[in-house]
Enzyme design. Structure first.
Site, PDB file in Angstrom:
ATOM      1  CG  ASN A 210      -0.322  -0.092   2.597  1.00  0.00           C
ATOM      2  OD1 ASN A 210       0.607   0.656   2.797  1.00  0.00           O
ATOM      3  ND2 ASN A 210      -0.547  -1.287   3.299  1.00  0.00           N
ATOM      4  CE  LYS A 337     -10.870   0.899  11.248  1.00  0.00           C
ATOM      5  NZ  LYS A 337     -10.171   1.670  10.059  1.00  0.00           N
TER       6      LYS A 337
HETATM    7  N1  CTP Z   1      -4.242  -3.008  12.198  1.00  0.00           N
HETATM    8  C1  CTP Z   1      -3.171  -4.266  12.612  1.00  0.00           C
HETATM    9  N2  CTP Z   1      -3.488  -5.219  12.047  1.00  0.00           N
HETATM   10  C2  CTP Z   1      -4.268  -5.628  10.767  1.00  0.00           C
HETATM   11  C3  CTP Z   1      -5.005  -4.339  10.231  1.00  0.00           C
HETATM   12  C4  CTP Z   1      -4.769  -3.335  11.050  1.00  0.00           C
HETATM   13  O1  CTP Z   1      -2.709  -4.227  13.429  1.00  0.00           O
HETATM   14  N3  CTP Z   1      -4.219  -6.648  10.153  1.00  0.00           N
HETATM   15  C5  CTP Z   1      -4.032  -1.981  12.930  1.00  0.00           C
HETATM   16  C6  CTP Z   1      -3.222  -0.637  12.210  1.00  0.00           C
HETATM   17  O2  CTP Z   1      -1.900  -0.642  12.430  1.00  0.00           O
HETATM   18  C7  CTP Z   1      -3.980   0.632  12.787  1.00  0.00           C
HETATM   19  C8  CTP Z   1      -5.321  -0.009  13.106  1.00  0.00           C
HETATM   20  O3  CTP Z   1      -5.167  -1.297  13.203  1.00  0.00           O
HETATM   21  O4  CTP Z   1      -3.349   0.742  14.059  1.00  0.00           O
HETATM   22  C9  CTP Z   1      -6.487   0.403  12.162  1.00  0.00           C
HETATM   23  O5  CTP Z   1      -5.847   0.118  10.757  1.00  0.00           O
HETATM   24  P1  CTP Z   1      -7.121   0.237   9.516  1.00  0.00           P
HETATM   25  O6  CTP Z   1      -6.403  -0.296   8.461  1.00  0.00           O
HETATM   26  O7  CTP Z   1      -7.661   1.559   9.634  1.00  0.00           O
HETATM   27  O8  CTP Z   1      -8.318  -0.728   9.967  1.00  0.00           O
HETATM   28  P2  CTP Z   1      -8.870  -1.899  10.011  1.00  0.00           P
HETATM   29  O9  CTP Z   1      -9.054  -2.848  11.083  1.00  0.00           O
HETATM   30  O10 CTP Z   1      -8.015  -2.683   8.760  1.00  0.00           O
HETATM   31  O11 CTP Z   1     -10.405  -1.757   9.398  1.00  0.00           O
HETATM   32  P3  CTP Z   1     -10.932  -1.489   7.838  1.00  0.00           P
HETATM   33  O12 CTP Z   1      -9.943  -1.996   6.744  1.00  0.00           O
HETATM   34  O13 CTP Z   1     -12.072  -2.048   7.791  1.00  0.00           O
HETATM   35  O14 CTP Z   1     -11.060   0.312   7.940  1.00  0.00           O
END
Ligand code: CTP
Length: 403
Positions: A210, A337
């Protein structure tokens, strides 16, 4: 701010930003510091030494051989008496001389003799600032303990728009104050930060990733270190220089990141998850290059573990901060979250807003607390966001009896 009794050696090298060093010199003198100024020959082409002389009440030195006082050797004397050396603006040239240990003019020679801490505020054209040689020189100096005050982004005197503007005198002044009266609220604390994006392999030459630059996480790691913490930075690939003085753990995939974090969780006081972790990875990583065959190729993805959620589930004393990158319903999504992942704080940002999100030097965030409060911050540099966040963590550790 009181700098009485402090001797500051201000080195001014030759860039248009030399005019900003005048304000800095004036602020330092007003704060009571004994400021001595060395200007390079090129700096004198931009600003008159008399200006600095008037503000500092000292003769401004430009020539190595202009020994005005026979009882001392000028460059040694200036170096010996400095409690702090500040180079503002620092050109690519003076950075190169410092990195190589050259002494071919008064400023570089004095710098070789100086044993006091050094703060450097670079200013130059964006392409010069990004040149690999300049980057490498800064890295060398960082490793030697030189502290950098990053240039800002914006309109440059050369007409370009980009990174390279000398930091504002107020910011340099604040760093000087901090170096004398360090704010170390995280002294004795262990902070783990994750940064960058993860890389999920499809085959030996392809992967899913990403846009995360790592800027937010690296700024947090650097600021946590400056606030006295012992820092572990678990980072996906990033083009940023490794911050000095932190334990650096490079990782690729979300699974790598998970084990790097979980191995260290127990001993940490603060965990900050700024990384953009891939939610899914290819179900199989092909050991050989996937060949082009059919008109369509379907790649099956499987869910990655949620690292933050696992940290939240296993945490004991740790203060846990998550990030939430959203494009809509910012606060509601972020709060969800926070609850699901059992965080103490969530830093939410709307990545669609200008000045926020991936790759920028600034961010616009709302800090949501598990007790239901929301603090909406204005556009700040990622460094300022980092400091703010870490200060909250430090306060919370104290109030929860973590001292
Ligand atoms: N995160 C994590 N492990 C994952 C996905 C996310 O530790 N597999 C953590 C990220 O480092 C961040 C937080 O969760 O601190 C939120 O990440 P985000 O991508 O915004 O959230 P998601 O849980 O992936 O939710 P969505 O994609 O549905 O918005």
């Amino acid at each position: 701010m009181n700098l009485k009794g402090k001797s500051i050696l201000l080195g001014v090298s030759g860039g248009i930003a030399a005019y900003k060093a005048i304000t800095l010199c004036s602020k330092l003198a007003q704060a009571g510091a004994d400021v001595k100024v060395i200007m390079t020959e090129s700096a004198v082409k931009f600003v008159a030494p008399l200006t600095f002389q008037t503000l500092s009440r000292h003769h401004v030195v430009t020539d190595t051989f202009e020994e005005k006082d026979p009882s001392v050797v000028s460059h040694i004397d200036l170096a010996d008496h400095a409690d702090l050396v500040v180079i503002a603006p620092a050109t690519a040239n003076i950075l190169a001389k410092m990195a190589l240990g050259m002494g071919d003019d008064m400023l570089s020679t004095t710098l070789l003799a100086a044993t006091a801490p050094i703060i450097v505020a670079p200013a130059m054209n964006v392409h010069m600032y990004e040149h690999p040689a300049v980057r490498a020189n800064m890295e060398t100096l960082r490793e030697r303990g030189v502290r950098f005050i990053e240039p800002g982004e914006g309109q440059l005197a050369c007409g370009y728009v980009g990174k390279g503007r000398l930091a504002e005198p107020e910011q340099i002044f604040a760093a000087i104050i901090d170096s004398f009266e360090p704010n170390r609220p995280l002294q004795g604390k262990k902070v783990l930060v994750t940064a960058g994006g993860t890389v999920e392999r499809l085959d030996p030459v392809r992967y899913l990733t990403n846009d995360s630059s790592g800027k937010m996480g690296y700024a947090i790691a650097e600021e946590a270190r400056a606030m006295g913490a012992e820092v572990v930075l678990v980072s996906g690939p990033s083009s940023l220089p490794r911050p000095a003085g932190v334990e650096f753990v490079p990782v690729l995939s979300a699974l790598d990141m998970l084990s790097a974090v979980m191995e260290r969780l127990e001993e940490m006081d603060v965990i900050i998850k700024a990384a953009a972790v891939a939610d899914y990875r290819p179900a199989e990583a092909s050991p050989v290059k996937i060949k082009k065959k059919d008109e369509e190729l379907t790649i099956r993805l499987v869910k990655n573990p949620d690292i933050l959620q696992q940290v939240g589930a296993r945490k004991t004393k740790q203060f846990v901060v998550g990030f939430a990158a959203e494009t809509n319903d910012l606060e509601a999504n972020a709060l969800d979250k926070l609850r699901r992942k059992n965080c103490d704080l969530v830093v939410a940002n709307d990545v669609t807003r200008e000045g926020a999100g991936f790759g920028t030097d600034t961010n616009i965030v709302t800090i949501l607390d598990k007790n239901g409060t929301a603090e909406r911050l204005p556009v700040l540099s990622k460094r300022e966001v980092a400091r703010h966040l870490l200060q909250i963590a430090a306060d919370r550790l104290v109030s929860s009896g973590g001292e």
